[in-house]
Design a protein around this motif. Structure first.
Motif, PDB file in Angstrom:
ATOM      1  N   MET A   1       0.817  -1.204   0.000  1.00 59.44           N
ATOM      2  CA  MET A   1       0.000   0.000   0.000  1.00 59.44           C
ATOM      3  C   MET A   1       0.855   1.260   0.000  1.00 59.44           C
ATOM      4  SD  MET A   1      -2.545   1.407   2.940  1.00 59.44           S
ATOM      5  CE  MET A   1      -2.961   3.145   2.935  1.00 59.44           C
ATOM      6  N   LYS A   2       2.033   1.202   0.671  1.00 62.10           N
ATOM      7  CA  LYS A   2       2.864   2.387   0.799  1.00 62.10           C
ATOM      8  C   LYS A   2       3.280   2.922  -0.563  1.00 62.10           C
ATOM      9  CE  LYS A   2       4.548   0.926   5.308  1.00 62.10           C
ATOM     10  NZ  LYS A   2       5.699   0.507   6.111  1.00 62.10           N
ATOM     11  N   ASN A   3       3.759   2.042  -1.432  1.00 63.36           N
ATOM     12  CA  ASN A   3       4.189   2.486  -2.748  1.00 63.36           C
ATOM     13  C   ASN A   3       3.016   2.962  -3.593  1.00 63.36           C
ATOM     14  OD1 ASN A   3       6.873   1.942  -2.210  1.00 63.36           O
ATOM     15  ND2 ASN A   3       6.722  -0.174  -2.904  1.00 63.36           N
ATOM     16  N   ILE A   4       1.879   2.274  -3.485  1.00 62.22           N
ATOM     17  CA  ILE A   4       0.698   2.668  -4.263  1.00 62.22           C
ATOM     18  C   ILE A   4       0.235   4.056  -3.872  1.00 62.22           C
ATOM     19  CG2 ILE A   4      -1.733   2.137  -4.696  1.00 62.22           C
ATOM     20  CD1 ILE A   4      -1.014  -0.809  -4.444  1.00 62.22           C
ATOM     21  N   LEU A   5       0.202   4.324  -2.565  1.00 65.28           N
ATOM     22  CA  LEU A   5      -0.212   5.645  -2.095  1.00 65.28           C
ATOM     23  C   LEU A   5       0.642   6.721  -2.723  1.00 65.28           C
ATOM     24  CD1 LEU A   5      -0.907   5.368   1.744  1.00 65.28           C
ATOM     25  CD2 LEU A   5      -2.472   6.187  -0.001  1.00 65.28           C
ATOM     26  N   PHE A   6       1.963   6.547  -2.698  1.00 63.93           N
ATOM     27  CA  PHE A   6       2.847   7.567  -3.215  1.00 63.93           C
ATOM     28  C   PHE A   6       2.728   7.734  -4.719  1.00 63.93           C
ATOM     29  CE2 PHE A   6       7.161   8.440  -5.017  1.00 63.93           C
ATOM     30  CZ  PHE A   6       7.089   9.802  -4.834  1.00 63.93           C
ATOM     31  N   VAL A   7       2.756   6.629  -5.445  1.00 62.78           N
ATOM     32  CA  VAL A   7       2.749   6.706  -6.907  1.00 62.78           C
ATOM     33  C   VAL A   7       1.473   7.362  -7.431  1.00 62.78           C
ATOM     34  CG1 VAL A   7       2.706   5.347  -9.012  1.00 62.78           C
ATOM     35  CG2 VAL A   7       4.301   4.750  -7.204  1.00 62.78           C
TER      36      VAL A   7
ATOM     37  N   SER B   1     -10.827  -9.072   9.657  1.00 69.30           N
ATOM     38  CA  SER B   1     -10.652 -10.455  10.116  1.00 69.30           C
ATOM     39  C   SER B   1     -10.521 -11.447   8.968  1.00 69.30           C
ATOM     40  CB  SER B   1     -11.831 -10.860  11.007  1.00 69.30           C
ATOM     41  OG  SER B   1     -13.055 -10.774  10.297  1.00 69.30           O
ATOM     42  N   GLN B   2     -10.904 -11.042   7.758  1.00 71.06           N
ATOM     43  CA  GLN B   2     -10.745 -11.883   6.574  1.00 71.06           C
ATOM     44  C   GLN B   2      -9.461 -11.545   5.808  1.00 71.06           C
ATOM     45  OE1 GLN B   2     -12.967 -14.380   6.081  1.00 71.06           O
ATOM     46  NE2 GLN B   2     -13.844 -13.655   8.012  1.00 71.06           N
ATOM     47  N   ASN B   3      -8.603 -10.745   6.456  1.00 70.02           N
ATOM     48  CA  ASN B   3      -7.323 -10.320   5.879  1.00 70.02           C
ATOM     49  C   ASN B   3      -7.501  -9.462   4.629  1.00 70.02           C
ATOM     50  OD1 ASN B   3      -4.501 -10.268   6.258  1.00 70.02           O
ATOM     51  ND2 ASN B   3      -4.205 -11.798   4.654  1.00 70.02           N
ATOM     52  N   GLN B   4      -8.627  -8.742   4.562  1.00 72.63           N
ATOM     53  CA  GLN B   4      -8.905  -7.857   3.434  1.00 72.63           C
ATOM     54  C   GLN B   4      -8.575  -6.412   3.810  1.00 72.63           C
ATOM     55  OE1 GLN B   4      -9.842  -8.939   0.292  1.00 72.63           O
ATOM     56  NE2 GLN B   4      -9.363 -10.893   1.291  1.00 72.63           N
ATOM     57  N   PRO B   5      -7.846  -5.691   2.952  1.00 74.81           N
ATOM     58  CA  PRO B   5      -7.534  -4.289   3.245  1.00 74.81           C
ATOM     59  C   PRO B   5      -8.717  -3.374   2.936  1.00 74.81           C
ATOM     60  CG  PRO B   5      -6.580  -4.929   1.147  1.00 74.81           C
ATOM     61  CD  PRO B   5      -7.200  -6.176   1.722  1.00 74.81           C
ATOM     62  N   VAL B   6      -8.959  -2.425   3.805  1.00 73.55           N
ATOM     63  CA  VAL B   6      -9.993  -1.414   3.607  1.00 73.55           C
ATOM     64  C   VAL B   6      -9.372  -0.068   3.973  1.00 73.55           C
ATOM     65  CG1 VAL B   6     -12.252  -0.544   4.308  1.00 73.55           C
ATOM     66  CG2 VAL B   6     -11.859  -3.017   4.147  1.00 73.55           C
ATOM     67  N   ASN B   7      -9.340   0.852   3.026  1.00 72.82           N
ATOM     68  CA  ASN B   7      -8.741   2.166   3.266  1.00 72.82           C
ATOM     69  C   ASN B   7      -9.814   3.241   3.294  1.00 72.82           C
ATOM     70  OD1 ASN B   7      -6.137   1.021   3.199  1.00 72.82           O
ATOM     71  ND2 ASN B   7      -6.071   1.195   0.963  1.00 72.82           N
ATOM     72  N   VAL B   8      -9.780   4.070   4.323  1.00 73.22           N
ATOM     73  CA  VAL B   8     -10.722   5.169   4.482  1.00 73.22           C
ATOM     74  C   VAL B   8      -9.923   6.468   4.485  1.00 73.22           C
ATOM     75  CG1 VAL B   8     -12.422   6.262   5.982  1.00 73.22           C
ATOM     76  CG2 VAL B   8     -12.352   3.762   5.772  1.00 73.22           C
ATOM     77  N   GLU B   9     -10.269   7.391   3.587  1.00 71.86           N
ATOM     78  CA  GLU B   9      -9.528   8.645   3.453  1.00 71.86           C
ATOM     79  C   GLU B   9     -10.340   9.803   4.032  1.00 71.86           C
ATOM     80  OE1 GLU B   9      -8.552  11.218  -0.368  1.00 71.86           O
ATOM     81  OE2 GLU B   9      -7.180   9.489  -0.231  1.00 71.86           O
ATOM     82  N   MET B  10      -9.696  10.581   4.907  1.00 75.92           N
ATOM     83  CA  MET B  10     -10.333  11.733   5.529  1.00 75.92           C
ATOM     84  C   MET B  10      -9.509  12.972   5.171  1.00 75.92           C
ATOM     85  SD  MET B  10     -12.642   9.914   7.147  1.00 75.92           S
ATOM     86  CE  MET B  10     -13.423  11.022   8.301  1.00 75.92           C
TER      87      MET B  10
END
Length: 220
Positions: A1-7, A152-161
């Motif tokens: 996620m770190k690289n995706i956020l930046f790119v 709990s299902q090892n799924q990423p969820v991103n919330v942007e504020m």
């Protein structure tokens, strides 16, 4: 996620910025700090805004520094040089880039929005949402806060504020939590900033990211 956020964020940000007529050079600066590892990373690239010069002739490749340390140059396609720095250290309030531009010494000071700690007020209930507070300054208008969940299902969820906020915290509404599965989840925060300014004939495009440590909780 770190690289995706930046790119993704950097591509949109740098494409949107238009240089003023008073700028001869565009300096793109990126700073990332990872709280857990205490890892500080910085990158710099330069682009000429003059029709008569290229960036290589304007910036001396052996004279690009971050916090007094010489940055390592890497050749990229298209004749672009990316300068890199990485070190394990504490985060300082003022972070300086220094370079030689046309024989003139230049300096630009940057700050990274820090989050010393964060806390979820009460329980995380999908039907009601929750309040998250953190130790640090409120978000500025140039900042965003990304809540990076793993459920709990090892799924990423991103919330942007998006900022600005009046206090150091955000209210997370129930609809933002809809994708989360019930059960044990984890969360870390990414505080990002993007800004553009002109400094003595140079257009400065600055992006920063601060990654907190991870916390665990129960989604109800």
């Amino acid at each position: 996620m770190k690289n995706i956020l930046f790119v993704l964020a950097a591509a949109a940000f740098f494409q949107a910025c238009k240089s003023g007529t008073e700028a001869n050079l565009q300096a793109n600066f990126f700073i990332r700090y990872e709280q857990l590892e205490k890892k500080l990373r910085a990158e710099a690239t330069f682009k000429s805004l003059s029709e008569n010069q290229d960036s290589a002739s304007q910036v001396s490749s052996g004279n690009v520094f971050f916090l007094g340390k010489q940055m390592t140059p890497h050749d990229l396609p298209g004749g672009v040089i990316r300068y890199e720095f990485e070190q394990i250290r504490t985060l300082e309030p003022d972070l300086d880039f220094r370079w030689q531009e046309g024989g003139t010494a230049k300096t630009s000071i940057a700050q990274v929005g820090e989050i010393l700690d964060f806390k979820i007020q009460g329980d995380v209930v999908k039907k009601t949402g929750f309040i998250l507070t953190f130790t640090g300054k409120p978000l500025a208008a140039t900042e965003k806060l990304v809540l990076a969940f793993t459920d709990s299902q090892n799924q990423p969820v991103n919330v942007e504020m998006a900022g600005p906020t009046e206090t150091p915290g955000v209210v997370v509404q129930p609809d933002k939590l809809a994708p989360l599965a019930l059960g044990t989840a984890s969360l870390y925060l990414v505080r990002t900033s993007q800004e553009s300014r002109i400094e003595k004939g140079t257009e400065i495009l600055l992006q920063t990211e601060f990654y907190t440590e991870r916390q665990f909780f129960i989604v109800e």
